[in-house]
Design an enzyme around this catalytic site. Structure first.
Site, PDB file in Angstrom:
ATOM      1  N   CYS A 168      -1.602  -2.710   7.846  1.00 36.72           N
ATOM      2  CA  CYS A 168      -1.364  -2.620   9.228  1.00 36.72           C
ATOM      3  C   CYS A 168      -1.519  -1.152   9.552  1.00 36.72           C
ATOM      4  CB  CYS A 168       0.157  -2.739   9.179  1.00 36.72           C
ATOM      5  SG  CYS A 168       1.099  -1.399   8.594  1.00 36.72           S
TER       6      CYS A 168
ATOM      7  N   GLU B 252       0.969  -1.126   0.123  1.00 33.16           N
ATOM      8  CA  GLU B 252       0.062   0.050   0.081  1.00 33.16           C
ATOM      9  C   GLU B 252       0.942   1.223  -0.209  1.00 33.16           C
ATOM     10  OE1 GLU B 252      -1.918  -2.589   3.497  1.00 33.16           O
ATOM     11  OE2 GLU B 252       0.012  -2.500   2.309  1.00 33.16           O
TER      12      GLU B 252
END
Length: 162
Positions: free
Chosen positions: A117, A81
């Site tokens: 995360c 990401e």
């Protein structure tokens, strides 16, 4: 023959991007899409110019028996990401969708139930991305509204006795 859905089309591309991953634990691929155009792609791997885990043949987090989701500062990789966000301009990410797939490097199967995360969630929020779509199986996926990450801020969970 049925035409593949638009979400699975983009998830298929993200899964192909994951094949570039250099992580020995999990291979992630991410793409950012806006207005039906791919804005950027990213996979998890060491920063440019540094050796990857698959080059040095070990994972520091595995070597230290660190469980999934903990001590990311010891990981050599930049997450998929983050790499997709780094490669895109902010104006193209505002209101965009990030598609993400995780693949097990041992058996090549999609890993279900994966999520970003806490650091990547923060980057997604700041990038202005509005939706994250995560593949759970070849045809099943979850649609996550990034606004939920803002409203249900779990970044302090377990800290200070909360």
């Amino acid at each position: 023959m049925a035409r593949v859905s638009k979400h699975n089309y983009y998830l298929d591309i993200a899964q192909t991007v994951a094949e570039r991953s250099t992580c020995l634990r999990k291979m992630y691929g991410a793409i950012i899409v806006k207005d039906d155009v791919i804005v950027s792609t990213g996979y998890n791997g060491a920063p440019r110019g540094r050796e990857n885990c698959n080059d040095i043949n070990y994972c520091m987090r595995d070597k230290l028996n660190i469980p999934r989701g903990e001590r990311y500062e010891l990981c050599r990789s930049v997450h998929a990401e983050a790499n997709a966000i780094i490669a895109a301009s902010r104006e193209r990410m505002l209101g965009a969708t990030l598609y993400m797939v995780c693949v097990d490097p041992v058996n090549g199967e999609v890993v279900s139930g994966t999520s970003s995360c806490m650091m990547c969630k923060r980057m997604v929020i700041n990038a202005g991305i509005s939706t994250v779509i995560v593949r759970d199986t070849a045809n099943d996926f979850r649609i996550i509204c990034v606004e939920d990450w803002i409203e249900n801020d779990d970044s302090l969970s377990g800290i200070f006795g909360y």
